[in-house]
Design an enzyme around this catalytic site. Structure first.
Site, short mmCIF file in Angstrom:
data_model
loop_
_atom_site.label_atom_id
_atom_site.label_comp_id
_atom_site.label_asym_id
_atom_site.label_seq_id
_atom_site.Cartn_x
_atom_site.Cartn_y
_atom_site.Cartn_z
N TYR A 11 -14.67 32.66 5.49
CA TYR A 11 -13.80 33.84 5.53
C TYR A 11 -13.95 34.63 6.84
CZ TYR A 11 -12.09 38.50 4.08
OH TYR A 11 -11.45 39.71 4.01
N ASN A 32 -20.31 22.93 6.84
CA ASN A 32 -20.38 21.79 5.91
C ASN A 32 -19.29 21.87 4.83
OD1 ASN A 32 -21.33 23.78 4.25
ND2 ASN A 32 -23.30 22.83 3.80
N ASP A 58 -24.18 19.83 8.07
CA ASP A 58 -25.02 20.83 7.43
C ASP A 58 -25.96 21.39 8.50
OD1 ASP A 58 -27.13 22.14 5.93
OD2 ASP A 58 -26.15 21.23 4.19
N LEU A 59 -25.96 22.70 8.62
CA LEU A 59 -26.73 23.32 9.70
C LEU A 59 -28.22 23.39 9.39
CD1 LEU A 59 -23.89 25.73 10.47
CD2 LEU A 59 -24.87 24.19 12.18
N SER A 124 -26.05 42.24 6.33
CA SER A 124 -25.23 42.91 5.32
C SER A 124 -25.77 44.31 5.04
CB SER A 124 -25.30 42.08 4.03
OG SER A 124 -24.83 42.84 2.95
N TYR A 148 -30.25 37.08 -2.58
CA TYR A 148 -29.31 37.10 -1.44
C TYR A 148 -29.69 38.22 -0.47
CZ TYR A 148 -25.22 38.27 1.32
OH TYR A 148 -24.40 38.57 2.38
N LYS A 152 -31.28 38.17 3.53
CA LYS A 152 -30.75 38.83 4.74
C LYS A 152 -31.87 39.61 5.44
CE LYS A 152 -26.58 37.41 4.70
NZ LYS A 152 -26.19 36.41 5.69
N LEU A 199 -14.62 42.57 -5.51
CA LEU A 199 -13.51 43.36 -6.04
C LEU A 199 -12.14 42.94 -5.48
CD1 LEU A 199 -12.63 45.80 -7.71
CD2 LEU A 199 -13.09 47.24 -5.73
#
Ligand code: NAD
Ligand code: UDP
Length: 329
Positions: A11, A32, A58-59, A124, A148, A152, A199
């Protein structure tokens, strides 16, 4: 100048590819396709009329990444590749830590080895946890409530230590707030797999009739109308923020919030969606979602001062473009 866009079919990466190509950069894109489609690569080329090399790799794969760094003279890396579903990270912690940490380590080791000194990392706002708003880059990070978010914060630490050890290595950590919207052509946008967690895609899928109604997670928060407040930012503004960060990158590690500085509640968002697109979003109020914070928005003064960047697009454009993308699917 040639930039490796890791996770460039996703995205935010795909929109950033468009802005980079339009600004005259050459690209090598690697992904990937675990959460994206090859078609997006063709659409980036269609929007910009420019060509670039795409590798489906794949990194985490050290040999493939090494090959890529040998075959291309790279000047910098933008690292978007990773898993991002907060809820899923709670029941698949190892998948999240393995993917989100190893991709960063493999890419930064290759950069050090091949003297590619510009590295931009997607962090993030989640690293701020439940700090007091507005969130400022100098705040102490609070432990995240999910793997998650922790991944980060760990990535930031890994890159901080690396930048300290290798003084020529220039790192920009970009802490994104809530990207929504799509390229104005409607050709690329957010394509979540399965039922959306976030959302905005949930709302556009309700608008389309794919989902019956929105569940609003709590209306008893200490906010303007009791629903959660977030700093939504147009994905094209976010993409432009990356080019500004690349142009201003300098040795050491520098952290920037990329947001608008404006908070919007869930109810305000669906009311504005109706105003802009003429579609009512049926909803019900349900309990709070575990791990959600009441309110999040950015202090954006550092990015404005140091990068000369501010978000230009308003909430109405974000909602118009998000719907324009969904309705064409
Ligand atoms: P996305 O899932 O659309 O894009 C990530 C891309 O990385 C996908 O195309 C996926 O296929 C690829 N990928 C994942 N693991 C890979 C691997 N091991 N090797 C190669 N490719 C791999 O997500 P996005 O929304 O574009 O987010 C990009 C980055 O920004 C992520 O790191 C995410 O955590 C971070 N971020 C996103 C948001 C958001 O709301 N979207 C907010 C804050 C931070
Ligand atoms: N939200 C909601 N219903 C949904 C998805 C999200 O009410 O189906 C709320 C959520 O509680 C938060 C806001 O919308 O207040 C933004 O959520 P999202 O998951 O998009 O972003 P994040 O919470 O990660 O900032």
């Amino acid at each position: 100048m040639t930039i490796l866009v890791a996770g460039g079919a996703g995205y935010i990466g795909s929109h950033t590819c468009v802005v980079l190509l339009e600004a005259g950069y050459d690209l090598v894109v690697a992904d990937n396709l675990s959460n994206s489609r090859k078609e997006t690569i063709d659409r980036i080329k269609k929007i910009t009329g420019k060509d670039f090399v795409f590798y489906k790799i794949d990194l985490r794969d050290v040999e493939k990444v090494e090959e890529l760094f040998i075959n291309h003279h790279l000047d910098g890396v933008m690292h978007f590749a990773g898993y991002k579903a907060v809820g899923e990270s709670v029941y698949k912690p190892l998948d999240y830590y393995y993917n989100n940490l190893v991709t960063t380590m493999v890419l930064s080791m290759a950069c050090i080895k091949h003297k590619v000194n510009k590295f931009i990392f997607s962090s993030s706002a989640t690293v701020y946890g439940n700090n007091k708003v507005p969130f400022v880059e100098t705040m102490d990070l609070l432990p995240a409530t999910n793997p998650y978010g922790e991944s980060k914060a760990m990535n930031e630490k890994i890159l901080m230590d690396t930048a300290k050890a290798y003084p020529d290595f220039s790192v920009s950590i970009l802490r994104y707030f809530n990207p929504i919207g799509a390229h104005e052509s409607g050709l690329i946008g957010e394509l979540p797999k399965g039922i959306p967690n976030n959302l905005m895609p949930y709302i556009t899928q309700v608008a389309k009739g794919k989902l019956e109604k929105l569940k609003i997670f709590g209306n008893d928060y200490p906010t303007i109308d009791g629903t959660g407040v977030r700093d939504y930012i147009h994905v094209m503004d976010l993409a432009e923020g990356h080019v500004a960060a690349l142009e201003k990158i300098r040795p050491g590690i520098h952290v920037y919030n990329l947001g608008t500085g404006q908070g919007t509640s869930v109810l305000q968002l669906i009311n504005t969606f109706k105003e802009v697109n003429g579609i009512d979003i049926p909803y019900e109020i349900v309990g709070r979602r575990a791990g959600d914070i009441p309110i999040s928005y950015a202090d954006v003064s550092k990015a404005r001062k140091e990068l000369g960047w501010t978000a230009k697009r308003g909430l109405k454009e974000m909602l118009r473009d998000a719907w324009n993308f969904e309705k064409r699917l």
